[in-house]
Design a protein around this motif. Structure first.
Motif, PDB file in Angstrom:
ATOM      1  N   GLY A  56       8.882  -2.534  -5.080  1.00  0.00           N
ATOM      2  CA  GLY A  56       8.370  -1.330  -3.855  1.00  0.00           C
ATOM      3  C   GLY A  56       7.620  -0.179  -4.213  1.00  0.00           C
TER       4      GLY A  56
ATOM      5  N   VAL B 260      -1.019   1.509   0.499  1.00  0.00           N
ATOM      6  CA  VAL B 260      -2.504   0.619   1.514  1.00  0.00           C
ATOM      7  C   VAL B 260      -3.023   1.831   1.711  1.00  0.00           C
TER       8      VAL B 260
ATOM      9  N   ASP C 293      11.381   2.872  -5.817  1.00  0.00           N
ATOM     10  CA  ASP C 293      10.065   3.045  -6.800  1.00  0.00           C
ATOM     11  C   ASP C 293       9.282   3.947  -7.029  1.00  0.00           C
TER      12      ASP C 293
ATOM     13  N   LEU D  64       9.085  -1.625 -14.492  1.00  0.00           N
ATOM     14  CA  LEU D  64       8.206  -3.025 -14.288  1.00  0.00           C
ATOM     15  C   LEU D  64       7.034  -3.023 -15.452  1.00  0.00           C
TER      16      LEU D  64
ATOM     17  N   GLU E 193      -1.029 -12.785 -10.974  1.00  0.00           N
ATOM     18  CA  GLU E 193      -0.881 -13.602 -10.004  1.00  0.00           C
ATOM     19  C   GLU E 193      -0.783 -11.847  -8.968  1.00  0.00           C
TER      20      GLU E 193
ATOM     21  N   ALA F 134       8.282 -11.875 -11.919  1.00  0.00           N
ATOM     22  CA  ALA F 134       7.016 -10.815 -10.418  1.00  0.00           C
ATOM     23  C   ALA F 134       5.686 -11.487 -10.996  1.00  0.00           C
ATOM     24  N   GLY F 135       4.786 -11.928  -9.688  1.00  0.00           N
ATOM     25  CA  GLY F 135       4.043 -12.041  -9.441  1.00  0.00           C
ATOM     26  C   GLY F 135       3.624 -13.937  -9.896  1.00  0.00           C
TER      27      GLY F 135
ATOM     28  N   ILE G  91       5.379 -15.497  -7.039  1.00  0.00           N
ATOM     29  CA  ILE G  91       6.515 -15.645  -5.909  1.00  0.00           C
ATOM     30  C   ILE G  91       6.545 -15.411  -4.966  1.00  0.00           C
TER      31      ILE G  91
ATOM     32  N   VAL H 219       9.593  -9.204  -5.868  1.00  0.00           N
ATOM     33  CA  VAL H 219       8.536 -10.156  -4.556  1.00  0.00           C
ATOM     34  C   VAL H 219       7.877  -8.926  -3.758  1.00  0.00           C
TER      35      VAL H 219
ATOM     36  N   LEU I 225       4.626  -8.791   2.404  1.00  0.00           N
ATOM     37  CA  LEU I 225       3.495  -7.720   2.805  1.00  0.00           C
ATOM     38  C   LEU I 225       2.748  -8.555   4.745  1.00  0.00           C
TER      39      LEU I 225
ATOM     40  N   ALA J 107      -3.267  -7.118  -2.301  1.00  0.00           N
ATOM     41  CA  ALA J 107      -2.791  -8.311  -2.296  1.00  0.00           C
ATOM     42  C   ALA J 107      -2.563  -9.596  -3.556  1.00  0.00           C
TER      43      ALA J 107
HETATM   44  C1  LIG Z   1       0.653  -3.722  -1.181  1.00  0.00           C
HETATM   45  C2  LIG Z   1       0.813  -3.205  -2.776  1.00  0.00           C
HETATM   46  C3  LIG Z   1       1.502  -2.296  -3.362  1.00  0.00           C
HETATM   47  C4  LIG Z   1       1.613  -1.872  -4.072  1.00  0.00           C
HETATM   48  N1  LIG Z   1       2.334  -0.721  -4.912  1.00  0.00           N
HETATM   49  C5  LIG Z   1       3.337  -0.675  -5.811  1.00  0.00           C
HETATM   50  C6  LIG Z   1       3.800   0.830  -6.063  1.00  0.00           C
HETATM   51  O1  LIG Z   1       4.227   1.711  -5.395  1.00  0.00           O
HETATM   52  N2  LIG Z   1       4.522   0.558  -7.331  1.00  0.00           N
HETATM   53  C7  LIG Z   1       4.847  -0.748  -7.422  1.00  0.00           C
HETATM   54  O2  LIG Z   1       6.280  -0.989  -8.135  1.00  0.00           O
HETATM   55  N3  LIG Z   1       4.447  -2.009  -7.547  1.00  0.00           N
HETATM   56  C8  LIG Z   1       3.637  -1.928  -6.837  1.00  0.00           C
HETATM   57  N4  LIG Z   1       3.119  -3.044  -5.921  1.00  0.00           N
HETATM   58  C9  LIG Z   1       3.101  -4.206  -6.892  1.00  0.00           C
HETATM   59  C10 LIG Z   1       4.979  -4.441  -6.574  1.00  0.00           C
HETATM   60  O3  LIG Z   1       5.742  -3.742  -6.841  1.00  0.00           O
HETATM   61  C11 LIG Z   1       4.944  -5.760  -7.155  1.00  0.00           C
HETATM   62  O4  LIG Z   1       4.728  -6.201  -8.842  1.00  0.00           O
HETATM   63  C12 LIG Z   1       3.497  -7.397  -6.366  1.00  0.00           C
HETATM   64  O5  LIG Z   1       3.424  -7.488  -6.115  1.00  0.00           O
HETATM   65  C13 LIG Z   1       4.707  -9.091  -7.205  1.00  0.00           C
HETATM   66  O6  LIG Z   1       3.596  -9.924  -7.007  1.00  0.00           O
HETATM   67  P1  LIG Z   1       3.361 -10.851  -5.457  1.00  0.00           P
HETATM   68  O7  LIG Z   1       2.261 -10.015  -4.752  1.00  0.00           O
HETATM   69  O8  LIG Z   1       2.742 -12.025  -6.326  1.00  0.00           O
HETATM   70  O9  LIG Z   1       5.059 -10.978  -5.056  1.00  0.00           O
HETATM   71  C14 LIG Z   1       2.567  -3.343  -5.246  1.00  0.00           C
HETATM   72  C15 LIG Z   1       1.917  -4.274  -4.564  1.00  0.00           C
HETATM   73  C16 LIG Z   1       1.102  -4.697  -3.339  1.00  0.00           C
HETATM   74  C17 LIG Z   1       0.792  -6.402  -2.679  1.00  0.00           C
END
Ligand SMILES: Cc1cc2nc3c(=O)[nH]c(=O)nc-3n(C[C@H](O)[C@H](O)[C@H](O)COP(=O)(O)O)c2cc1C
Length: 392
Positions: free
Chosen positions: A24, A28, A81, A190, A214, A243-244, A246, A265, A270, A352
């Motif tokens: 979720g 940005v 989320d 999370l 990651e 997560a992280g 994948i 994911v 993105l 990212a």
């Molecule tokens: C641009 C961006 C914004 C994110 N915003 C949120 C958020 O608002 N809430 C949240 O629970 N996680 C947020 N996350 C983290 C993601 O939920 C997630 O845990 C993470 O992207 C997983 O790892 P990955 O990027 O390697 O797939 C964000 C991640 C990115 C890249």
């Protein structure tokens, strides 16, 4: 061609076809709305996963409208989320009659920090401009109804709209667990540490997402491969989602082989066509190598993984300690506004993960899902038996 089969307990519990959840993702910088809007969430749900709206920055009315938009685009389950940081749970200020308005955050910011941020802007050749008052972050509480908290007001909409799944990106679901459970809404929480995993499991999480360093966006210090089994052991029998890192069927298959019930994911989506972020930010991810991300507290006060840029480098070498979440955002609000006004979008936040190095094509979310599912099904359903000899 028949659709591949890839099922875990997660699919049965959430009513989805494949054990893949869209993270979720919130906004940005430079874009008011989140990355994971209705278009992306619905595309992932329609492809058999669980699409999750990045709800954090929406006012209750905007959140309601976006949930309704998801429903107009899919009849499949989806989630919302929110961030349940203690900062967002405490009711703020006194009512003005129409709603609660927090004091202008700049009043509370340390002079040393304000001067340093101005200097960074000067050094980078960015003309200074004050952001208009109405652009103050929603975290400043401008829309919070009387007697309500930030997340509480959003949560009322989640319940009212009968959202199928709730996810929290930060904090314990405990304050809301009772009401969510009474409405039959599964809770996904999370975490980046074993300690937080135990807290959210005790606080009512039905699934714990173990997010390794990651990951893009806010992230911790422990790698997914090390964190996942430790979280699984700490919260069992509550199931764990990985997560992280994948962004491929290979990584998903690995996580499932380790005992995760699915993958959460972010980064891979993105670079989906439906992701709501500027083309430049998508392009920088497509161009990045795995080494091109850094973790910084610049943007929110909490550790966040981003594609590196000269602004992050300047902040990191300034020697300043970041302010707490909320205040740090207020500290850099004018700076970010000035950057956007100057058209220096390469300096804007570009969250990212380390998988950026393998994300090379912009595609519809449906194709990203199909590739990930196909590869994981092939590995788990066929390749392993051919490559590995094991018996007990
Ligand atoms: C641009 C961006 C914004 C994110 N915003 C949120 C958020 O608002 N809430 C949240 O629970 N996680 C947020 N996350 C983290 C993601 O939920 C997630 O845990 C993470 O992207 C997983 O790892 P990955 O990027 O390697 O797939 C964000 C991640 C990115 C890249």
């Amino acid at each position: 061609m028949a659709r591949p089969v890839l099922r875990t307990e997660l699919c049965d519990r959430l009513g989805i076809e494949y054990p893949i959840i869209l993270a979720g993702m919130g906004p940005v910088a430079g874009v008011g709305a989140p990355v994971a809007t209705a278009d992306l969430a619905a595309a992932v749900s329609n492809a058999g996963g669980l699409g999750v709206l990045g709800g954090v920055a929406y006012s209750p009315d905007a959140l309601r409208a976006e949930i309704q938009k998801v429903r107009s685009l899919t009849d499949k389950p989806f989630g919302v989320d929110l961030l349940l940081s203690p900062n967002f749970l405490v009711p703020r200020g006194k009512s003005s009659g129409k709603g609660t308005r927090a004091p202008r955050p700049a009043q509370k910011l340390p002079e040393e920090h304000l001067r340093a941020v101005r200097k960074i802007a000067d050094d980078l050749g960015i003309p200074w401009k004050e952001a208009p008052r109405e652009m103050e972050s929603t975290a400043a509480g401008s829309w919070i109804p009387e007697g309500q908290s930030y997340a509480g007001a959003q949560m009322e909409v989640v319940i009212e709209q009968e959202v199928p799944v709730f996810a929290s990106g930060l904090g314990s679901p405990e304050p809301f667990a009772k009401v969510l459970k009474a409405h039959g809404v599964p809770i996904i929480s999370l975490v980046g540490t074993v300690r937080a995993a135990k807290q959210v499991a005790a606080g009512g999480a039905d699934f714990v997402v173990a997010q390794g360093t990651e990951a893009g966006g806010h992230t911790g210090r422990i790698g997914t491969l090390a964190l996942l089994p430790q979280v699984m052991d700490a919260v069992a029998p509550v199931p764990t989602i990985a997560a992280g890192g994948i962004a491929s069927g290979r990584a998903l298959a690995g996580a499932i082989a380790m005992g995760a019930v699915g993958g959460w994911v972010g980064s891979a989506f993105l670079v989906s066509e439906e992701a709501n972020q500027p083309d430049l930010q998508k392009q920088r991810i497509l161009d990045a190598e795995a080494e091109d991300t850094v973790v910084t507290r610049l943007y929110s006060g909490k550790t966040m993984r981003n594609i590196s840029n000269p602004l992050i480098e300047a902040w990191e070498s300034s020697g300043l300690h970041a302010l707490p979440m909320g205040l740090q955002g207020a500290l850099i609000r004018d700076l970010q506004y000035s950057i956007a006004e100057a058209g220096r979008n390469e300096l804007l936040m570009n969250a990212a993960g380390q998988t950026a190095g393998m994300l090379k094509t912009l595609r519809p979310a449906k194709e990203i899902m199909a590739d990930m599912v196909g590869e994981a099904a092939e590995i788990l359903g066929r390749d392993l038996a051919a490559r590995v000899t094991a018996s007990v």
